[in-house]
Write a protein that holds these residues in place. Structure first.
Motif, PDB file in Angstrom:
ATOM      1  N   GLN A  89       0.845  -1.188   0.000  1.00  0.00           N
ATOM      2  CA  GLN A  89       0.000   0.000   0.000  1.00  0.00           C
ATOM      3  C   GLN A  89       0.883   1.241   0.000  1.00  0.00           C
ATOM      4  N   GLN A  94      -2.940   4.572  -1.901  1.00  0.00           N
ATOM      5  CA  GLN A  94      -3.901   5.015  -0.907  1.00  0.00           C
ATOM      6  C   GLN A  94      -4.642   6.256  -1.390  1.00  0.00           C
ATOM      7  N   LEU A  95      -3.933   7.167  -2.055  1.00  0.00           N
ATOM      8  CA  LEU A  95      -4.570   8.363  -2.599  1.00  0.00           C
ATOM      9  C   LEU A  95      -5.598   7.976  -3.653  1.00  0.00           C
ATOM     10  N   MET A  97      -7.217   5.145  -3.885  1.00  0.00           N
ATOM     11  CA  MET A  97      -8.359   4.524  -3.208  1.00  0.00           C
ATOM     12  C   MET A  97      -9.237   5.588  -2.554  1.00  0.00           C
ATOM     13  N   ASN A  98      -8.606   6.580  -1.910  1.00  0.00           N
ATOM     14  CA  ASN A  98      -9.376   7.644  -1.260  1.00  0.00           C
ATOM     15  C   ASN A  98     -10.161   8.464  -2.277  1.00  0.00           C
ATOM     16  N   LEU A  99      -9.526   8.793  -3.402  1.00  0.00           N
ATOM     17  CA  LEU A  99     -10.218   9.558  -4.440  1.00  0.00           C
ATOM     18  C   LEU A  99     -11.375   8.764  -5.033  1.00  0.00           C
ATOM     19  N   LYS A 101     -13.061   6.367  -3.591  1.00  0.00           N
ATOM     20  CA  LYS A 101     -14.112   6.279  -2.574  1.00  0.00           C
ATOM     21  C   LYS A 101     -14.874   7.601  -2.492  1.00  0.00           C
ATOM     22  N   SER A 102     -14.158   8.714  -2.523  1.00  0.00           N
ATOM     23  CA  SER A 102     -14.797  10.027  -2.452  1.00  0.00           C
ATOM     24  C   SER A 102     -15.690  10.260  -3.666  1.00  0.00           C
TER      25      SER A 102
END
Length: 165
Positions: A89, A94-95, A97-99, A101-102
């Protein structure tokens, strides 16, 4: 015990205990734990010397606990980073995945859904209007005529180049 003199394992019976050397605790006059500037300034009104010393001792203990918690947090953050590295990871993953998800959360929001529906309705009304249809036909005809004219110009240029050879 950790090399820094404190056992940072929260489950340890020795947690927070220091070794014999306490280098980070300020020592004031005559070996007291009260800093020199506080000792010379006098005691606050209504506070006895014994109470001040007790408060200073308690303050020192709280500051030691804070330092211990900082060390524990730093150790946990290092451990977390190591686990993430082993799992592959990376910060970029991670960025992403966060984007992702957002974006998904935005697309599922009521505001986004209602806006999309309203824009769909407006699109339907506009594309069915007479003005839109006439404009589309006119632009289509103009595009075809422009394409034919450009094709003719291209052919003429090709012929002239062929004649020049």
């Amino acid at each position: 015990m950790e090399p820094g003199g404190q056992d940072i394992n929260l489950n340890s019976p020795n947690k927070g205990l220091l070794t014999d050397t306490m280098t980070d605790v300020p020592v004031g006059p005559a070996g007291s734990r009260v800093p020199a500037d506080a000792a010379g300034a006098g005691l606050p009104e209504g506070l006895t010397e014994a109470e001040a010393e007790e408060l200073q001792t308690e303050l020192s203990k709280v500051e030691e606990e804070i330092q211990t918690l900082r060390q524990v947090l730093a150790a946990k953050e290092r451990h977390s980073a190591e686990l993430k590295r082993k799992l592959g990871q990376t910060p970029l993953n991670q960025l992403k995945m966060n984007l992702s998800k957002s974006l998904h959360e935005v697309q599922m929001s009521n505001a986004y859904v209602k806006t999309t529906e309203k824009l769909g309705e407006w699109n339907e009304k506009v594309t069915q209007s007479d003005a839109y249809k006439k404009t589309q036909e006119t632009l289509s005809t103009a595009g075809q005529k422009t394409s034919a004219a450009l094709s003719n110009v291209g052919s003429a240029i090709s012929r002239r180049l062929g004649d020049m050879r």
